[in-house]
Design a protein around this motif. Structure first.
Motif, short mmCIF file in Angstrom:
data_model
loop_
_atom_site.label_atom_id
_atom_site.label_comp_id
_atom_site.label_asym_id
_atom_site.label_seq_id
_atom_site.Cartn_x
_atom_site.Cartn_y
_atom_site.Cartn_z
N ASP A 273 40.37 41.73 38.54
CA ASP A 273 41.21 42.92 38.70
C ASP A 273 42.69 42.60 38.62
O ASP A 273 43.49 43.43 38.18
CB ASP A 273 40.88 43.63 40.01
N PHE A 274 43.08 41.37 39.02
CA PHE A 274 44.48 40.96 38.86
C PHE A 274 44.84 40.91 37.38
O PHE A 274 45.89 41.42 36.95
CB PHE A 274 44.73 39.59 39.51
N ILE A 275 43.96 40.31 36.57
CA ILE A 275 44.22 40.19 35.13
C ILE A 275 44.26 41.58 34.48
O ILE A 275 45.09 41.85 33.61
CB ILE A 275 43.16 39.29 34.45
N LEU A 276 43.38 42.47 34.95
CA LEU A 276 43.34 43.84 34.40
C LEU A 276 44.41 44.73 35.00
O LEU A 276 44.56 45.88 34.58
CB LEU A 276 41.96 44.47 34.66
N GLN A 277 45.13 44.21 36.00
CA GLN A 277 46.16 44.98 36.71
C GLN A 277 45.59 46.30 37.26
O GLN A 277 46.12 47.38 37.02
CB GLN A 277 47.36 45.24 35.79
N ARG A 278 44.48 46.15 38.00
CA ARG A 278 43.79 47.33 38.55
C ARG A 278 44.21 47.63 39.99
O ARG A 278 43.47 48.25 40.73
CB ARG A 278 42.26 47.12 38.51
N GLY A 279 45.37 47.19 40.40
CA GLY A 279 45.82 47.50 41.76
C GLY A 279 45.40 46.42 42.74
O GLY A 279 44.65 45.49 42.40
#
Length: 472
Positions: free
Chosen positions: A35-41
């Motif tokens: 989720d960090f790589i996808l910038q999902r909050g």
């Protein structure tokens, strides 16, 4: 990408220091990194894998935290959990797994980081960040999961047949991630889900429903349900839905495909509500159509009573899937049962009494019911689409007017049974119910306002008709 940015929260330095004190290596792995790589909050849960005892590492971290949080230990699974601020952190020792054919619970041995990454469900969940003081923030990506994130692909680290057969819940998780992230399931993986679909039967209903709910809560649930249908899993989980699939034709007359229509309705409603149970009502609103479908030479295809039949089916479906048989189920039943009522009102000129009855029957859920019916408009004809929506707008306006004037949404009769008993000196009897019903009907029909004085006068009149004498 600078992965050290993912580890700015002070908790990671504390975990790193604690691991050094115990002389073991630790990594943050899985969803947090993805989720960090996808910038999902910002993540609300973090998975830490230790090369050694995850439980001991959790205890050491707790000791080093200023507030000394309590550590929950799950000895059976070799895991431990603690809370830091509003984040849930789970610790586990690196594991190697092997499976028996009739269970998704593995035989577990201690393992290396590579063993632990091998056992992960998807390449995008096998990403790890090193927490050692020497290599703090280094990415370990043995299966090129970062590329799969760029390409929006769901792929298993190892042979998909082994991955899915070992733990068939992963088939549901693949479809859930594809739905949530709008990713594609890699072709071999998709074929493997189809091949292993019957293995889903060893998974508990509760675990299946957790994944179903996550699909339902996504921005476009139809992605998941189309994949469930394509792979054959839907036949095992919700056969009531696959029964809606297909178009029959007799004497040139056809009906619409109610399966694809249902998925459109679910997508439509998901744009307007996050209420999970209202989304379930949208998914199940037409399930009564398969068992009630008939062909009549004069009128064509009919589905008489499908709402009543569907509401009964909701109970059996919830029971089979071990879903809650409480007010949530009753809400879904009510929405399915009433799903055509506003449509009839919108097509006719909605009278005040018809609107009052709708509000009375739907009660506090009348707005949800209207949202469901608006989502049910799936016509591709722009003129019809606009007309139907305008009709519903008129019904909503009328609901507000009638509710402001007549207060029937949470109807409480202005005359209670006690007042009737006192007025006519009665003990409990059927006449009390008859008088209350007469007053209720008069209010709903608009013959009298929803007020005490008017209702009291009608009570006296109805009592007299029933041969009762009021006490002077």
């Amino acid at each position: 990408m600078n992965y050290k940015q993912a580890l700015e929260n002070p908790i990671f330095k504390i975990i790193s220091q604690s691991a050094k004190e115990l002389e073991l290596d630790a990594y943050v792995i899985g969803g947090f990194v993805r989720d960090f790589i996808l910038q999902r909050g910002s993540a609300k849960d973090i998975d830490i894998v230790a090369i050694g005892s995850g439980i001991e590492l959790a205890k050491q971290v707790a000791k080093n935290l200023p507030n000394k949080p309590s550590v929950q230990v799950f000895k059976t699974y070799g895991t431990a959990m603690l809370r830091f601020d509003d984040i849930e952190i789970e610790f586990v020792g690196a594991r190697k797994e092997s499976y028996n054919e009739d269970s998704r619970n593995p035989v577990v041995e201690n393992g290396s980081l590579a063993d632990d990454q091998n056992r992960r469900d998807f390449t995008i969940n096998a990403l790890a960040l090193d927490l050692s003081t020497e290599n703090f923030g280094d990415l370990l990506d043995p299966f090129n999961g970062t590329q799969d994130l760029k390409d929006a692909i769901i792929r298993t680290p190892l042979n998909p047949d082994i991955t899915y057969s070992d733990d068939p819940l992963r088939m549901m998780r693949a479809i859930r991630f594809a739905t949530q992230l709008h990713f594609k399931i890699e072709e071999e993986s998709l074929k493997s889900i189809t091949k292993n679909k019957e293995r889903i039967e060893i998974i508990t209903k509760e675990r299946i429903v957790v994944e179903l709910n996550k699909i339902m809560e996504s921005s476009k649930p139809s992605i998941g349900f189309l994949l469930l249908e394509k792979t054959g899993l839907l036949d095992y989980i919700l056969p009531e839905l696959t029964a809606l699939k297909g178009i029959d034709e007799i004497e040139g007359q056809r009906h619409k495909d109610n399966f694809y229509h249902t998925l459109e309705v679910v997508d439509n409603i998901s744009e307007n509500t996050e209420n999970l149970w209202l989304r379930w009502a949208a998914l199940l609103h037409d399930i009564g159509k398969a068992p009630t479908k008939k062909f009549d030479k004069k009128v064509g295809w009919t589905f008489h009573g499908h709402e009543f039949k569907g509401s009964k089916m909701v109970y059996h479906l919830f029971k089979r899937l071990k879903m809650p048989l409480n007010d949530k189920m009753k809400f879904v039943q009510k929405m399915v049962y009433m799903s055509s009522r506003p449509i009839v009102l919108a097509e006719d000129m909605a009278t005040d009494s018809a609107v009052r009855r709708l509000v009375f029957d739907a009660g506090e859920h009348v707005d949800d019911l209207m949202t469901l019916c608006e989502a049910d408009i799936t016509t591709k004809n722009p003129n019809k689409f606009k007309k139907y929506h305008n009709n519903f707008k008129n019904v909503r306006t009328k609901i507000i007017e009638v509710e402001e004037r007549d207060h029937v949404r949470n109807f409480q009769p202005p005359i209670s049974g006690e007042i009737i008993m006192e007025t006519f000196n009665l003990k409990p009897c059927r006449e009390i119910g008859l008088i209350k019903e007469t007053i209720k009907e008069a209010i709903l029909e608009g013959d009298i306002p929803n007020e005490y004085d008017a209702a009291f006068q009608l009570m006296l009149k109805e009592g007299e008709r029933l041969g009762l004498k009021a006490i002077e």
